[in-house]
Design an enzyme around this catalytic site. Structure first.
Site, PDB file in Angstrom:
ATOM      1  N   GLU A  33       0.822  -1.221   0.000  1.00 21.65           N
ATOM      2  CA  GLU A  33       0.000   0.000   0.000  1.00 21.65           C
ATOM      3  C   GLU A  33       0.848   1.259   0.000  1.00 21.65           C
ATOM      4  OE1 GLU A  33      -0.543  -2.583   1.963  1.00 21.65           O
ATOM      5  OE2 GLU A  33      -2.633  -3.211   1.749  1.00 21.65           O
TER       6      GLU A  33
ATOM      7  N   MET B 145      24.304   8.779   3.138  1.00  8.82           N
ATOM      8  CA  MET B 145      24.120  10.095   3.741  1.00  8.82           C
ATOM      9  C   MET B 145      24.346  10.040   5.251  1.00  8.82           C
ATOM     10  SD  MET B 145      23.728  13.206   3.271  1.00  8.82           S
ATOM     11  CE  MET B 145      22.883  13.848   1.827  1.00  8.82           C
TER      12      MET B 145
ATOM     13  N   LYS C  13     -17.737  -0.428   5.271  1.00  6.82           N
ATOM     14  CA  LYS C  13     -18.103  -1.447   4.283  1.00  6.82           C
ATOM     15  C   LYS C  13     -19.600  -1.503   4.029  1.00  6.82           C
ATOM     16  CE  LYS C  13     -17.176  -6.232   3.058  1.00  6.82           C
ATOM     17  NZ  LYS C  13     -16.539  -7.501   3.445  1.00  6.82           N
TER      18      LYS C  13
ATOM     19  N   PHE D 118     -12.348  -6.592  13.603  1.00  6.61           N
ATOM     20  CA  PHE D 118     -11.234  -7.126  12.826  1.00  6.61           C
ATOM     21  C   PHE D 118     -10.781  -6.090  11.789  1.00  6.61           C
ATOM     22  CE2 PHE D 118      -9.747  -9.512   9.034  1.00  6.61           C
ATOM     23  CZ  PHE D 118      -8.543  -9.920   9.581  1.00  6.61           C
ATOM     24  N   GLN D 119      -9.511  -5.816  11.786  1.00  7.00           N
ATOM     25  CA  GLN D 119      -8.897  -4.831  10.887  1.00  7.00           C
ATOM     26  C   GLN D 119      -9.501  -3.437  11.039  1.00  7.00           C
ATOM     27  OE1 GLN D 119      -8.612  -6.616   6.894  1.00  7.00           O
ATOM     28  NE2 GLN D 119      -6.640  -7.439   7.552  1.00  7.00           N
TER      29      GLN D 119
HETATM   30  C1  TPP Z   1      12.263   5.610   5.580  1.00 10.08           C
HETATM   31  C2  TPP Z   1      13.538   6.275   5.987  1.00 10.08           C
HETATM   32  N1  TPP Z   1      14.315   5.710   6.945  1.00 10.08           N
HETATM   33  C3  TPP Z   1      15.477   6.302   7.296  1.00 10.08           C
HETATM   34  C4  TPP Z   1      15.892   7.468   6.721  1.00 10.08           C
HETATM   35  C5  TPP Z   1      17.206   8.132   7.154  1.00 10.08           C
HETATM   36  N2  TPP Z   1      18.145   8.157   6.009  1.00 10.08           N
HETATM   37  C6  TPP Z   1      18.320   9.256   5.269  1.00 10.08           C
HETATM   38  S1  TPP Z   1      19.396   9.034   4.015  1.00 10.08           S
HETATM   39  C7  TPP Z   1      19.682   7.437   4.484  1.00 10.08           C
HETATM   40  C8  TPP Z   1      20.646   6.584   3.726  1.00 10.08           C
HETATM   41  C9  TPP Z   1      20.157   6.204   2.384  1.00 10.08           C
HETATM   42  O1  TPP Z   1      21.011   5.237   1.837  1.00 10.08           O
HETATM   43  P1  TPP Z   1      21.015   4.938   0.295  1.00 10.08           P
HETATM   44  O2  TPP Z   1      19.632   4.742  -0.197  1.00 10.08           O
HETATM   45  O3  TPP Z   1      21.974   3.839   0.020  1.00 10.08           O
HETATM   46  O4  TPP Z   1      21.516   6.304  -0.325  1.00 10.08           O
HETATM   47  P2  TPP Z   1      22.959   6.987  -0.296  1.00 10.08           P
HETATM   48  O5  TPP Z   1      22.910   8.036   0.756  1.00 10.08           O
HETATM   49  O6  TPP Z   1      23.955   5.915   0.015  1.00 10.08           O
HETATM   50  O7  TPP Z   1      23.123   7.560  -1.644  1.00 10.08           O
HETATM   51  C10 TPP Z   1      18.929   7.121   5.618  1.00 10.08           C
HETATM   52  C11 TPP Z   1      18.982   5.825   6.317  1.00 10.08           C
HETATM   53  C12 TPP Z   1      15.031   8.029   5.755  1.00 10.08           C
HETATM   54  N3  TPP Z   1      15.310   9.193   5.162  1.00 10.08           N
HETATM   55  N4  TPP Z   1      13.894   7.405   5.386  1.00 10.08           N
END
Ligand code: TPP
Ligand code: MG
Lengths: 156, 564
Positions: B50, B474, B162, B112-113
């Protein structure tokens, strides 16, 4: 920025979720609620929510804007010139002097609303500051229970 | 005409001109799915989660400007949709999400749900409805579409029990909405506009601060015209990339935490900010007390609550940016003297010469910035670029030559990893003639990788370029700079076989380690026209620069690229 106290009235659709929208907005954005009252506006499908809040000028402005932004809000009134009243109910043991309590209530726009075998119930409606004085003064009659009603306000 | 509530939902969607619905069925929404089976007014795409369905509807909306539509069941179906709603809400994306709910008689019984959908979503939707009777259903759907796409846009949830979709009633779809409590402002105040124009004429160092509202309001042409007439330089936020056009001589670049030097310096030295549909996000302003210290501010926004929220504004103008810009432009024709800002433009040009956006390329290992530039050279205007969240997102925003609004689709406000791939599916469905490339990371792509199946089944050829640094890059970058290189839980060297993964789901996989392989893979991916993963091994320790450390002043940027 300096903190100020403000009374804000929101005129909203009288529908089931509207109070949750308003209180959720305050909780979610970290705004303070000192008092909140809500009641339907006669002969309409609207309700009036009166909120007493505190915050600096930026926050007060945000509160009115965010309230206005709710789809269910018709208008928001934030005014320094509001006539404010609050109500309080106080329960006393019947052993206290009815006439003394009555005299006190009169000084605060109130009276005895119920006198039974064991208890006396008194009320007052006045500005919040004066309601506080009333509560203080009532202490000498050994109050059993105090219920404050929250503030209602209307523009001058 | 009498019909079931479920049929009403379909008829209302058709009346709204909806051609694609993204969704996932379940008990509480089954009546509607039964009605979907019997109609042919719109296509339903079965995403495999979803969250992905809502992101796909969101990507569709961002690419087309139309309202995106997603449909989910109650309980877990709905909670899975929440991230999608919050993502759209933060970026003001017009969307209608329809969710099933337990029958009215069961509401409040922990059925439920059952989950309190309107309660949970109140703070991440523009508005939401729990439909209480079949008589209200057509009006509510009509209102939902209107609210989603007017004023400051946003997602609207319609939660339908529903028994209401099973019930029969008369379907009269209203031609118009009448919501007395909702009257978004559109015209700017003429007196304020006049004052703002005077401020522009008096300023020496004005700066256009262009935000995502310009994209949402379809006002890019007007902004370009305004800039051309006045010769006032411009910076774009992350959400506004493409508005000015990458080859526009007046565009300084992107502003903010990973903005380029000239843009951030321009913001720090300007004497007049002309803010167009931007909201002074903390990732843009840096340390507030040091932000734009010499500037007066003209703030043009359709949402009054944005004005004065973060910074004090000298010329607040509530209104549709189109209306306001048109009026300002016509007042500036013949009165503005572009030479007045010549010295200012020269200062900024010198800043850009001093520290242009740059990286140290390498022949041994692919640099992520190179990969993005290369896609730009190969596809340029022909592509729509979506992205996930992380370093790859910032590099895409910095280095891709965006030429038009809606060409760049990313989760800016919420920063939702897992957004890119499903959003790309939505964008491709909405604008099939464009090549859609999702620039993603080895972390983010896994957060909605099940969409490979959706893409393969419905033949939605999206190119996922995984800039694979074996890191949550990052976060790793912050650990490098601010946590003494303690790489806590960011090393992703335990990797899936991305090529095999794509192939297992009916797509194509490419493993790429050299520039030559990169070109070959991208060219082949374009030719094959199938969903694919291009897994690009990039330098592990590359950092996104410039960088304004969180809480620091915008003019204090880390600038230098040192290879690690
Ligand atoms: C759903 C979610 N969980 C955690 C984060 C925190 N976060 C921001 S950037 C990042 C790393 C992303 O890694 P990747 O997709 O490999 O991208 P890169 O920075 O290596 O290019 C994280 C964990 C987020 N933005 N979104
Ligand atoms: Mg990574």
């Amino acid at each position: 920025m300096q903190e100020v106290r403000r009374v804000i009235s929101a005129i909203v659709m009288n529908e089931s979720s509207v109070l949750a929208r308003v209180s959720g907005l305050f909780a979610g954005r970290g705004y303070n609620i000192e008092s909140l009252t809500v009641a339907p506006i006669p002969n309409s499908d609207l309700s009036r929510i009166t909120i007493v809040t505190k915050g600096n000028q930026r926050i007060i402005e945000q509160i009115t804007k965010q309230l206005n932004k709710l789809i269910s809000t018709l208008k928001v009134i934030e005014h320094e010139e509001m006539v404010e009243k609050e109500m309080v109910l106080i329960k006393f043991p019947a052993s206290e002097h009815l006439s003394d309590i009555q005299a006190l209530c009169h000084a605060y726009n109130g009276g005895i609303v119920n006198a039974g075998e064991n208890i006396i119930i008194a009320m007052a409606a006045d500005e919040s500051k004066r309601i506080e004085h009333f509560i203080e003064a009532s202490q000498r009659y050994n109050p059993l229970e105090i219920v404050r009603g929250g503030i209602v306000a209307i523009e001058r | 005409m009498k019909m079931s509530g479920a049929q009403m939902v379909c008829e209302a969607l058709i009346a709204e001109g909806v051609t694609t619905v993204f969704g996932y069925p379940g008990g509480a929404i089954m009546n509607v799915y039964d009605a979907i089976y019997k109609q042919n007014g719109f296509e339903h795409i079965l995403n495999r989660h979803e969250q992905a369905a809502v992101h796909a509807a969101d990507g569709y909306a961002r690419a087309t400007g139309k309202v995106g539509v997603a449909m989910v069941t109650s309980g877990p179906g709905f909670t899975n949709a929440i991230t999608g709603l919050a993502t759209a809400y933060m970026d003001s994306i017009p969307m209608v999400v329809i969710s099933g709910q337990v029958p009215l008689s069961l509401i409040g019984t922990d059925g439920f749900q059952e989950v309190d959908a309107v309660g949970i979503s109140r703070s991440c939707t523009k508005h939401n409805y729990l439909v209480g009777s079949i008589e209200d259903l057509p009006r509510i759907i009509k209102e939902a579409f209107y609210i989603a796409n007017s004023g400051r846009p946003g997602p609207v949830l319609v939660d339908i029990p529903k028994d209401i979709t099973a019930e029969y009633g008369v379907f009269n779809y209203p031609a118009e909405v009448n919501i007395p409590t909702y009257r978004p402002v559109s015209k700017g105040n003429d007196r304020q506009i006049k004052k703002a124009v005077d401020a522009i004429l008096e300023s020496k160092k004005p700066l256009l601060y262009v935000g995502g509202g310009v994209v949402l309001g379809n006002a890019s042409d007007l902004v370009r015209e305004f800039a051309k007439l006045t010769q006032i330089p411009a910076v774009e936020t992350l959400m506004a990339r493409g508005v000015m056009g990458s080859d526009n001589p007046l565009l300084l670049g992107m502003i903010g935490m990973h903005g380029n030097y000239a843009s951030n310096m321009a913001m720090s030295e300007t004497d007049l900010i002309i803010s167009l549909g931007a909201r002074f996000d903390d990732r843009v302003t840096g340390k507030l007390s040091e932000f734009a210290k010499y500037a007066q501010i003209i703030h043009i926004d359709i949402d009054p609550a944005n004005i004065g929220k973060i910074v004090d504004v000298d010329y607040p103008i509530v209104g549709d940016v189109n209306d306001v810009l048109q009026k300002m432009t016509s007042q500036l024709v013949g009165t503005v003297n572009p030479d007045r800002y010549q010295a200012w433009r020269e200062i900024l040009a010198r800043y850009d010469e001093l520290h242009p956006l740059s990286y140290n390329d390498s022949d041994e290992v692919i640099k992520p910035q190179w990969a993005i530039q290369r896609i730009g050279e190969m596809l340029g205007k022909k592509a729509i670029i979506t992205s996930d969240v992380g370093q790859h997102q910032m590099w895409a925003a910095q280095f891709y030559p965006f030429d038009r609004p809606r060409q760049w689709i990313n989760s800016g406000g919420l920063g939702t990893m897992g957004f890119g791939f499903p959003a790309a599916l939505g964008a491709k469905r909405g604008v099939p003639e464009k090549t859609v490339v999702n620039i993603t990371g080895d972390g983010s792509i896994l957060m909605n990788m099940q969409e490979l199946i959706t893409a393969a089944e419905y033949n939605i050829p999206v190119i996922n370029v995984i800039l694979n640094n074996n890191f949550l890059g990052m976060v790793r970058q912050w650990q490098t700079f601010f946590y003494d290189k303690r790489y806590s839980a960011t090393d992703l060297s335990f990797q899936p076989n991305f090529k095999a993964l794509a192939e297992a789901c009916g797509g194509i996989g490419y493993d790429v380690a050299t520039k030559k392989e990169f070109d070959e893979a991208i060219n082949d991916a374009i030719k094959q026209n199938k969903v694919c993963f291009v897994n690009v091994a990039v330098h592990r320790f590359e950092n996104v620069l410039p960088m304004v450390p969180a809480g620091g002043a915008l003019y204090n940027m880390l600038l230098e690229h040192k290879d690690q």
